[in-house]
Write a protein that holds these residues in place. Structure first.
Motif, PDB file in Angstrom:
ATOM      1  N   LEU A  95       0.639  -1.254   0.072  1.00 26.12           N
ATOM      2  CA  LEU A  95      -0.068   0.034  -0.119  1.00 26.12           C
ATOM      3  C   LEU A  95       0.985   1.144  -0.145  1.00 26.12           C
ATOM      4  CD1 LEU A  95      -2.856   1.046   0.315  1.00 26.12           C
ATOM      5  CD2 LEU A  95      -2.614   0.850   2.741  1.00 26.12           C
ATOM      6  N   VAL A  96       0.666   2.203  -0.842  1.00 23.78           N
ATOM      7  CA  VAL A  96       1.322   3.577  -0.636  1.00 23.78           C
ATOM      8  C   VAL A  96       1.296   4.224   0.468  1.00 23.78           C
ATOM      9  CG1 VAL A  96      -0.611   4.821  -1.598  1.00 23.78           C
ATOM     10  CG2 VAL A  96       1.704   5.599  -2.200  1.00 23.78           C
ATOM     11  N   ASN A  97       2.638   4.779   0.818  1.00 16.64           N
ATOM     12  CA  ASN A  97       2.815   5.396   2.035  1.00 16.64           C
ATOM     13  C   ASN A  97       2.656   4.418   3.232  1.00 16.64           C
ATOM     14  OD1 ASN A  97       3.174   7.775   1.049  1.00 16.64           O
ATOM     15  ND2 ASN A  97       0.989   8.174   0.850  1.00 16.64           N
ATOM     16  N   SER A  98       3.061   2.948   2.986  1.00 18.93           N
ATOM     17  CA  SER A  98       2.981   2.058   4.091  1.00 18.93           C
ATOM     18  C   SER A  98       4.519   1.623   4.633  1.00 18.93           C
ATOM     19  CB  SER A  98       2.049   0.842   3.885  1.00 18.93           C
ATOM     20  OG  SER A  98       2.801   0.347   2.527  1.00 18.93           O
ATOM     21  N   TYR A  99       5.483   2.464   4.530  1.00 18.38           N
ATOM     22  CA  TYR A  99       6.858   2.358   4.782  1.00 18.38           C
ATOM     23  C   TYR A  99       7.225   1.013   3.978  1.00 18.38           C
ATOM     24  CZ  TYR A  99       5.470   4.776   8.790  1.00 18.38           C
ATOM     25  OH  TYR A  99       5.087   5.601   9.737  1.00 18.38           O
ATOM     26  N   ASN A 100       6.809   1.086   2.504  1.00 14.97           N
ATOM     27  CA  ASN A 100       7.429  -0.077   1.624  1.00 14.97           C
ATOM     28  C   ASN A 100       7.201  -1.516   2.124  1.00 14.97           C
ATOM     29  OD1 ASN A 100       8.165   2.563   0.820  1.00 14.97           O
ATOM     30  ND2 ASN A 100       9.866   1.686  -0.249  1.00 14.97           N
ATOM     31  N   GLU A 101       6.205  -1.503   2.986  1.00 12.19           N
ATOM     32  CA  GLU A 101       6.145  -2.765   3.397  1.00 12.19           C
ATOM     33  C   GLU A 101       5.433  -3.818   2.639  1.00 12.19           C
ATOM     34  OE1 GLU A 101       4.715  -3.177   7.366  1.00 12.19           O
ATOM     35  OE2 GLU A 101       3.831  -5.305   7.211  1.00 12.19           O
ATOM     36  N   GLN A 102       5.987  -5.033   2.277  1.00  8.04           N
ATOM     37  CA  GLN A 102       5.416  -5.965   1.075  1.00  8.04           C
ATOM     38  C   GLN A 102       4.873  -7.121   1.710  1.00  8.04           C
ATOM     39  OE1 GLN A 102       7.485  -6.630  -2.274  1.00  8.04           O
ATOM     40  NE2 GLN A 102       8.202  -4.490  -2.436  1.00  8.04           N
ATOM     41  N   PHE A 103       3.603  -7.417   1.401  1.00  8.96           N
ATOM     42  CA  PHE A 103       2.863  -8.601   1.972  1.00  8.96           C
ATOM     43  C   PHE A 103       3.161  -9.802   1.128  1.00  8.96           C
ATOM     44  CE2 PHE A 103       1.147  -6.830   5.776  1.00  8.96           C
ATOM     45  CZ  PHE A 103       1.003  -5.430   5.764  1.00  8.96           C
ATOM     46  N   PHE A 104       3.403 -10.654   1.189  1.00 11.79           N
ATOM     47  CA  PHE A 104       3.585 -12.004   0.439  1.00 11.79           C
ATOM     48  C   PHE A 104       2.647 -13.030   0.485  1.00 11.79           C
ATOM     49  CE2 PHE A 104       7.969 -11.289  -1.433  1.00 11.79           C
ATOM     50  CZ  PHE A 104       8.393 -10.374  -0.562  1.00 11.79           C
TER      51      PHE A 104
END
Lengths: 114, 114
Positions: free
Chosen positions: A96-105
């Motif tokens: 999600l944009v502006n979510s500290y670049n956290e990616q959910f796999f």
């Protein structure tokens, strides 16, 4: 939320066949990523999308690989024709944009090409 | 892609003990994020901890903490009171502040012994 969903979980196919991997990102996420994991090369980013538009496909290994995102809730990674060296685990991730670049796999698809 | 180096392919630790995983990275920028992801035998990639480069305070999540040394470009992960469920491969990852791509290290396999 169910998280990122990938199908199939396992795929075994023969060399030369077409393979289609599927991904449903987390609802509301703007970014979608496709990764490949192998013992030799580790985790490689293949391509990523922002709002369904491909942003960077520089990691796609060859023209045999293609990816599409026809809408915000679905993406495919296609290999045609498949080769034994394509055997790997393929991950889809969303963010999600502006979510500290956290990616959910997602759980990944283990592809075996015989 | 940014270079992320994990110099320890494998580590073993006794249950309840502490283990520290090392990670170094290469960048000339100031604004970025660093992550540790865990991949257990189920192969699901799970975010363990995140550090924003502009924060001097080291991130902590329960038994997991980091030692972020910005000048040295070092980002180590400490697992305290190790549990059998911590057995997994751990990946260090880097992302620029305004770029959603992740660059991963090669991973460190951690085995917790009973």
């Amino acid at each position: 939320d169910a998280g990122v969903i990938q199908s199939p979980r396992h795929e075994v196919t023969e060399m030369g066949q077409e393979v289609t991997l599927r991904c449903k990102p987390i609802s509301g996420h703007d970014y979608l990523f496709w990764y490949r994991q192998t013992m030799m090369r580790g985790l490689e980013l293949l391509i990523y999308f922002n709002n369904n538009v491909p942003i960077d496909d520089s990691g796609m290994p060859e023209d045999r690989f293609s990816a599409k995102m026809p809408n915000a809730s679905f993406s495919t990674l296609k290999i045609q024709p498949s080769e034994p060296r394509d055997s790997a685990v393929y991950f889809c991730a969303s963010s999600l944009v502006n979510s500290y670049n956290e990616q959910f796999f997602g759980p990944g698809t283990r592809l075996t090409v015989l | 892609a940014q270079t992320v180096t994990q110099s320890q392919p494998e580590m073993s630790v006794q249950e309840a003990e502490t283990v520290t995983l090392s990670c170094t990275y290469d960048t000339s920028e100031n604004n970025y994020y660093l992550f540790w992801y865990k991949q257990p035998p189920s192969r699901q990639m799970i975010l363990v901890i995140r550090q924003e480069a502009y924060k001097q305070q080291n991130a902590t999540e329960n038994r997991f903490s980091v030692n972020f040394q910005k000048a040295a470009k070092s980002f180590s992960l400490k697992i305290s009171d190790s549990q059998l469920g911590d057995t997994a491969m751990y990946f260090c990852a880097f992302a620029y502040f305004n770029d959603y791509k992740l660059s991963f290290g090669a991973g460190t396999t951690v085995t917790v012994r009973a």
